[in-house]
Design an enzyme around this catalytic site. Structure first.
Site, mmCIF file in Angstrom:
data_model
loop_
_atom_site.group_PDB
_atom_site.id
_atom_site.type_symbol
_atom_site.label_atom_id
_atom_site.label_comp_id
_atom_site.label_asym_id
_atom_site.label_seq_id
_atom_site.Cartn_x
_atom_site.Cartn_y
_atom_site.Cartn_z
ATOM 1 N N GLU A 4 0.188 10.745 -5.329
ATOM 2 C CA GLU A 4 1.230 9.725 -5.528
ATOM 3 C C GLU A 4 2.265 9.972 -4.442
ATOM 4 O OE1 GLU A 4 1.222 7.277 -7.683
ATOM 5 O OE2 GLU A 4 -0.611 7.935 -8.656
ATOM 6 N N ASN A 14 12.534 14.539 -7.800
ATOM 7 C CA ASN A 14 13.397 13.429 -8.224
ATOM 8 C C ASN A 14 13.253 13.019 -9.681
ATOM 9 O OD1 ASN A 14 10.862 12.421 -7.133
ATOM 10 N ND2 ASN A 14 11.682 10.405 -7.532
ATOM 11 N N CYS A 43 10.738 6.780 -5.773
ATOM 12 C CA CYS A 43 9.676 6.186 -4.942
ATOM 13 C C CYS A 43 9.625 4.673 -5.089
ATOM 14 C CB CYS A 43 8.335 6.815 -5.293
ATOM 15 S SG CYS A 43 7.921 6.661 -7.029
HETATM 16 P P1 NAD Z 1 7.800 16.892 -0.913
HETATM 17 O O1 NAD Z 1 6.583 16.252 -0.358
HETATM 18 O O2 NAD Z 1 8.745 17.540 0.001
HETATM 19 O O3 NAD Z 1 7.392 18.016 -1.991
HETATM 20 C C1 NAD Z 1 6.609 17.720 -3.112
HETATM 21 C C2 NAD Z 1 6.020 19.003 -3.662
HETATM 22 O O4 NAD Z 1 5.059 19.506 -2.732
HETATM 23 C C3 NAD Z 1 7.029 20.138 -3.883
HETATM 24 O O5 NAD Z 1 6.723 20.799 -5.074
HETATM 25 C C4 NAD Z 1 6.783 21.034 -2.679
HETATM 26 O O6 NAD Z 1 7.147 22.368 -2.889
HETATM 27 C C5 NAD Z 1 5.282 20.900 -2.538
HETATM 28 N N1 NAD Z 1 4.748 21.278 -1.218
HETATM 29 C C6 NAD Z 1 5.376 21.215 -0.010
HETATM 30 N N2 NAD Z 1 4.538 21.664 0.960
HETATM 31 C C7 NAD Z 1 3.364 21.992 0.349
HETATM 32 C C8 NAD Z 1 2.121 22.521 0.810
HETATM 33 N N3 NAD Z 1 1.906 22.778 2.106
HETATM 34 N N4 NAD Z 1 1.155 22.756 -0.092
HETATM 35 C C9 NAD Z 1 1.352 22.502 -1.400
HETATM 36 N N5 NAD Z 1 2.518 22.008 -1.900
HETATM 37 C C10 NAD Z 1 3.506 21.756 -1.032
HETATM 38 O O7 NAD Z 1 8.502 15.767 -1.786
HETATM 39 P P2 NAD Z 1 9.950 15.754 -2.443
HETATM 40 O O8 NAD Z 1 10.978 15.738 -1.366
HETATM 41 O O9 NAD Z 1 10.044 16.803 -3.511
HETATM 42 O O10 NAD Z 1 9.909 14.334 -3.180
HETATM 43 C C11 NAD Z 1 10.149 13.139 -2.535
HETATM 44 C C12 NAD Z 1 8.867 12.422 -2.187
HETATM 45 O O11 NAD Z 1 8.061 12.244 -3.332
HETATM 46 C C13 NAD Z 1 9.136 11.011 -1.672
HETATM 47 O O12 NAD Z 1 8.308 10.742 -0.572
HETATM 48 C C14 NAD Z 1 8.775 10.136 -2.848
HETATM 49 O O13 NAD Z 1 8.419 8.812 -2.540
HETATM 50 C C15 NAD Z 1 7.637 10.893 -3.421
HETATM 51 N N6 NAD Z 1 7.457 10.488 -4.822
HETATM 52 C C16 NAD Z 1 6.386 9.700 -5.136
HETATM 53 C C17 NAD Z 1 6.230 9.274 -6.445
HETATM 54 C C18 NAD Z 1 5.045 8.443 -6.859
HETATM 55 O O14 NAD Z 1 4.721 8.479 -8.040
HETATM 56 N N7 NAD Z 1 4.412 7.721 -5.953
HETATM 57 C C19 NAD Z 1 7.168 9.639 -7.410
HETATM 58 C C20 NAD Z 1 8.254 10.427 -7.034
HETATM 59 C C21 NAD Z 1 8.391 10.858 -5.740
#
Ligand code: NAD
Length: 492
Positions: free
Chosen positions: A265, A169, A299
């Site tokens: 995060e 995002n 988020c």
């Molecule tokens: P996601 O959890 O689906 O994926 C995040 C990353 O993790 C991607 O690069 C994905 O390929 C990787 N990933 C997935 N499975 C994995 C595994 N088994 N091992 C290692 N890496 C793996 O998240 P998303 O859909 O890309 O993003 C949305 C989420 O991110 C929401 O929950 C949002 O709240 C959160 N987010 C948090 C913050 C913060 O700073 N707190 C900021 C932005 C987004």
């Protein structure tokens, strides 16, 4: 609200030098994966789908580069600062290219993507500044009888190899929030960007190399979470995992990483409290902006609003009116306020959650409509406490408004969630605001603003399911470096 118009799409004006970056070189791995524009499904290009063996090569390369300059001599802090300052300048100079890539492969309008480019330059400037804070202190050895005759101090040392896993995002600034502090602290970084947005990460890597970051210190391994992501976080040469993403993925990452230093995060389903003395139209405007920016894929998005019953009706009217002024449309159109979700699948999920709430009694005041990957901004009331739109993170353009009778009830409802990222409070009574801020179990409280505000220098993150540790440049640098003690026994 307007309907999405169809217009011919053009190819990207920038292409990455290759599908991945490792061992100090741009390379194309054995397999590729396509990158699409979620707005119309148009193919934008291909990147490497990095295999576990290739991830191993990338991590080993970065670990070797870091070990060869372990004391920081080969890339001292002043050189890191110069490179990061130059990278910040280059990000701004390549604004047009970056904004185009962010917007085309992701879900941001071109206007929102431009905002992210400015933020990323700021994050890099803040990272550059941190190189003069990599200081330790002398230790009071003579303050204990056992320490007498000794002199000592500690310095801050890089942890080594940082694995950075990022979400879709904020494909540039959230990458900068990991790579900037990691490099400032003297580490090497292996970055696994989100599947949907790897091109932005490659464009950013090109900038870092052009700015003078030693090529061996940075690797980018695009690929899937279960493939490249899993191989990266479980790699024995990785010293620290910095992950941003959803809570469920966070659990998988934590168990694959094992006993490694891990920063997380995660998500939020943030609450805003509007008390009966608040400026109702101003609060409504802020809530709508905070709920529907980037189609709610943030988020910090406002998801739940608890508004004093006395002003609930006028507040809801303002919220609905402001929501209906938002224009849903193509990301490149400067008149667009709300672009698509990251995929049609995600838009269908959001639609399903709204439908579930509706079936259990919720009232849809506006929105509740989907077309492909686009979901219209939606305002709900009368939502049961156990509906997903109330208990989970929606990560889409859906806002729940609920009337409350007392401040205590508002605080209790806001805290009644497994998340705890940020919150907002609208009131003109300072004491009440400060009292509420103390009682809310979140990482940050914005008074007279929505939950959706952050500067890149503040400690960022939250308790409960919202994360582990804090990001925000200075705090990330602290986490990505460790104290090392040196003690001298005098007269030995
Ligand atoms: P996601 O959890 O689906 O994926 C995040 C990353 O993790 C991607 O690069 C994905 O390929 C990787 N990933 C997935 N499975 C994995 C595994 N088994 N091992 C290692 N890496 C793996 O998240 P998303 O859909 O890309 O993003 C949305 C989420 O991110 C929401 O929950 C949002 O709240 C959160 N987010 C948090 C913050 C913060 O700073 N707190 C900021 C932005 C987004």
């Amino acid at each position: 609200m307007t309907t999405v118009e169809t217009a011919p799409a053009t190819p990207l004006t920038w292409r990455p030098p290759a599908g991945a970056l490792w061992s100090g070189r741009w390379v194309d791995g054995a397999s590729t994966m396509p990158v699409h524009d979620p707005e119309d499904g148009r193919l934008l290009g291909h990147v490497t789908d990095t295999s576990p063996t290739e991830v191993d090569q990338a991590v080993t390369g970065v670990a070797t580069a870091v070990a060869s300059g372990a004391s920081g001599k080969s890339w001292p802090p002043w050189k890191r600062r110069e490179a990061l300052e130059e990278a910040a300048a280059l990000v701004l100079r390549r604004r047009e290219r970056l904004a185009e890539v962010i917007s085309r492969e992701g879900c941001k309008t071109l206007r929102e993507a431009n905002g992210e480019v400015s933020r990323a330059a700021e994050t890099l400037r803040l990272s550059a500044r941190q190189t003069d804070r990599l200081t330790g202190e002398t230790l009071p050895f003579s303050d204990t009888s056992r320490g007498e005759g000794r002199l000592g101090w500690y310095t801050r040392e890089p942890v080594g190899v940082v694995a950075a896993i990022t979400p879709f995002n904020d494909p540039l600034n959230l990458v900068a929030h990991k790579v900037g502090p990691a490099l400032a602290g003297g580490n090497g970084v292996v970055l696994k960007p989100a599947e949907a947005t790897p091109l932005t990460a490659l464009a950013f890597a090109e900038i870092l190399l052009d700015a003078g970051v030693p090529a061996g210190r940075l690797a980018v391994v695009p690929g899937t979470g279960s493939g490249a992501g899993h191989a990266l976080v479980s790699h024995p040469l990785v010293d620290l995992v910095s992950f941003t993403g959803g809570h469920r993925t966070g659990n998988a990452v934590a168990s694959a990483a094992g006993a490694k230093k891990t920063l997380m995060e995660l998500g939020g389903n943030n609450a805003v409290l509007v008390l009966d003395d608040a400026d109702t139209p101003a609060a409504a405007q802020a809530v709508v902006a905070g709920a529907f920016g980037v189609a709610g894929q943030n988020c910090l998005s406002v998801q739940r609003v608890f508004v004093a019953a006395r002003i609930a009706a006028p507040f809801l009217r303002h919220v609905i009116a402001a929501t209906e002024e938002l224009r849903v449309g193509r990301k490149a159109d400067p008149r667009t306020d709300i672009g698509p979700l990251i995929s049609e699948r995600e838009a269908r999920r959001v639609e399903g959650w709204v439908q579930e709430a509706r079936e259990s009694g919720a009232v849809v005041h506006t929105g509740g409509r989907r077309d492909g990957a686009f979901h219209w901004p939606t305002v709900l009331t009368d939502v049961p406490a156990d509906a997903k739109v109330m208990t989970e993170e929606i990560f889409g353009p859906v806002l729940v408004v609920e009337p409350i009778d007392t401040v205590d009830e508002a605080v209790a409802r806001a805290n009644d969630t497994r998340y705890g990222l940020q919150a907002g409070v609208f009131t003109t009574a300072l004491d009440t605001a400060l009292d509420i801020a103390e009682r809310l179990r979140v990482g940050a409280v914005m008074i007279n603003d929505s939950s959706d505000f952050r500067i890149d220098a503040m400690p960022f993150g939250g308790p409960k399911r919202s994360g582990v540790g804090r990001e925000g440049v200075r705090y990330a640098v602290e986490a990505m470096t460790e104290p090392k003690v040196v003690a001298v026994r005098r007269g030995a």
